[in-house]
Design a protein around this motif. Sequence first.
Motif, PDB file in Angstrom:
ATOM      1  N   ALA A 177       0.833  -1.201   0.000  1.00 25.16           N
ATOM      2  CA  ALA A 177       0.000   0.000   0.000  1.00 25.16           C
ATOM      3  C   ALA A 177       0.867   1.250   0.000  1.00 25.16           C
ATOM      4  N   SER A 178       0.411   2.267  -0.710  1.00 26.89           N
ATOM      5  CA  SER A 178       1.136   3.538  -0.765  1.00 26.89           C
ATOM      6  C   SER A 178       0.811   4.401   0.446  1.00 26.89           C
ATOM      7  N   LYS A 179      -0.492   4.615   0.678  1.00 29.28           N
ATOM      8  CA  LYS A 179      -0.949   5.416   1.812  1.00 29.28           C
ATOM      9  C   LYS A 179      -2.181   4.751   2.398  1.00 29.28           C
ATOM     10  N   VAL A 180      -2.255   4.753   3.722  1.00 27.86           N
ATOM     11  CA  VAL A 180      -3.330   4.071   4.441  1.00 27.86           C
ATOM     12  C   VAL A 180      -3.991   5.049   5.394  1.00 27.86           C
ATOM     13  N   ILE A 181      -5.319   5.043   5.427  1.00 29.55           N
ATOM     14  CA  ILE A 181      -6.077   5.772   6.442  1.00 29.55           C
ATOM     15  C   ILE A 181      -6.992   4.764   7.114  1.00 29.55           C
ATOM     16  N   ILE A 182      -6.771   4.503   8.390  1.00 24.33           N
ATOM     17  CA  ILE A 182      -7.647   3.606   9.139  1.00 24.33           C
ATOM     18  C   ILE A 182      -8.590   4.463   9.967  1.00 24.33           C
ATOM     19  N   THR A 183      -9.894   4.334   9.704  1.00 26.79           N
ATOM     20  CA  THR A 183     -10.879   5.088  10.487  1.00 26.79           C
ATOM     21  C   THR A 183     -11.176   4.313  11.760  1.00 26.79           C
ATOM     22  N   LEU A 184     -11.228   5.045  12.886  1.00 24.59           N
ATOM     23  CA  LEU A 184     -11.258   4.416  14.207  1.00 24.59           C
ATOM     24  C   LEU A 184     -12.445   4.872  15.047  1.00 24.59           C
ATOM     25  N   GLY A 185     -13.539   5.264  14.393  1.00 23.56           N
ATOM     26  CA  GLY A 185     -14.721   5.665  15.135  1.00 23.56           C
ATOM     27  C   GLY A 185     -14.439   6.849  16.033  1.00 23.56           C
ATOM     28  N   ALA A 186     -14.776   6.706  17.311  1.00 21.44           N
ATOM     29  CA  ALA A 186     -14.620   7.811  18.261  1.00 21.44           C
ATOM     30  C   ALA A 186     -13.161   8.203  18.476  1.00 21.44           C
ATOM     31  N   LEU A 187     -12.229   7.320  18.106  1.00 17.68           N
ATOM     32  CA  LEU A 187     -10.803   7.647  18.237  1.00 17.68           C
ATOM     33  C   LEU A 187     -10.290   8.495  17.078  1.00 17.68           C
ATOM     34  N   GLY A 188     -11.098   8.655  16.037  1.00 18.71           N
ATOM     35  CA  GLY A 188     -10.651   9.453  14.899  1.00 18.71           C
ATOM     36  C   GLY A 188     -10.111   8.592  13.783  1.00 18.71           C
ATOM     37  N   SER A 189      -8.930   8.935  13.282  1.00 21.86           N
ATOM     38  CA  SER A 189      -8.335   8.145  12.208  1.00 21.86           C
ATOM     39  C   SER A 189      -6.818   8.211  12.282  1.00 21.86           C
ATOM     40  N   LEU A 190      -6.207   7.232  11.641  1.00 20.97           N
ATOM     41  CA  LEU A 190      -4.744   7.147  11.582  1.00 20.97           C
ATOM     42  C   LEU A 190      -4.306   7.177  10.134  1.00 20.97           C
ATOM     43  N   PHE A 191      -3.376   8.072   9.812  1.00 19.15           N
ATOM     44  CA  PHE A 191      -2.813   8.166   8.469  1.00 19.15           C
ATOM     45  C   PHE A 191      -1.389   7.630   8.498  1.00 19.15           C
ATOM     46  N   ALA A 192      -1.052   6.804   7.507  1.00 22.18           N
ATOM     47  CA  ALA A 192       0.298   6.255   7.399  1.00 22.18           C
ATOM     48  C   ALA A 192       0.732   6.259   5.947  1.00 22.18           C
TER      49      ALA A 192
END
Length: 306
Positions: A216-231
């Motif tokens: 993967a080139s870029k990943v965004i994991i959505t985490l509900g109430a925790l927001g999201s993580l970009f890598a």
Amino acid sequence: MQAKVVVVGSLNMDLVTRAERLPRAGETLAGKSFSTVPGGKGANQAVAAARLGAHVAMVGCVGEDAYGEQLRAALVDEQIDCEAVTAVAGVSSGVALIVVDASSQNAIVIVAGGNGRLTPEVMVGFDSKLAEADVIICQLEVPMDTVAHTLKRGRELGKIVILNPAPVIGPLPAGWFPLIDYVIPNESEATALTGVSVDSLASAEAAASKLLEAGASKVIITLGALGSLFADGQSFQHFPAPKVQAVDTTAAGDTFVGGFAAALARGQSESQAIGFGQIAAALSVTRAGAQPSIPTLNDVQSFHQP
């Protein structure tokens, strides 16, 4: 009007029941309410992108039935280009059976119906829609070979390509990753893709690392109430979620994806687009339903953290 965001994906009629809790296996529960609401991950993301400021075209298939007519009409009402939404004879439109509990969590069963008729051959007939796009969005509620075709054409055409890998039961084909600019799973999808149980920021970073290792080139994991993580392979960036009172989480992820795509199509930076998508998603969970819960551009621009 040129379409800036093209969504290739599903259209479902959501059959929504609210109950105190989700039923256990073999159990019958009394529900509190029932409604039919236009949905489908593809259509939801198209509506989100349109309401949040993009010119949008939808590519998908419905059945020649009342639900199909309603689904198409709902998109037309949002000023979405539906030239590539095809009605297929002899098949039902897609439906999603949704139970929402008192804590706003949901359980969903999907019947693909017409969505299964969106083939690569159909896509070839609407290639001009992909050529018009700045951003192309795919999910996994249509045939996998159709998704593969669309990802490949998006890369050939030099477009920004987003994959929301939902629903998913295991790793993605390795050959897909070089074709995708942004892979956007939620916690459960990231868990299915990587085998890492995602329930915290640390575990989200571990899952994102595995996706990057897979290509993967870029990943965004959505985490509900925790927001999201970009890598992106260089660093991790956590985007906290705005604090809101959740009523129904249905379509929150779709709202994020559509909002993120709309912001990118407007030329916003990744960080700006993620922040924009998160506000849109947060607003969506304060309202019931799938498409009815999706906010407008004005709603997001007017949002102030309580």
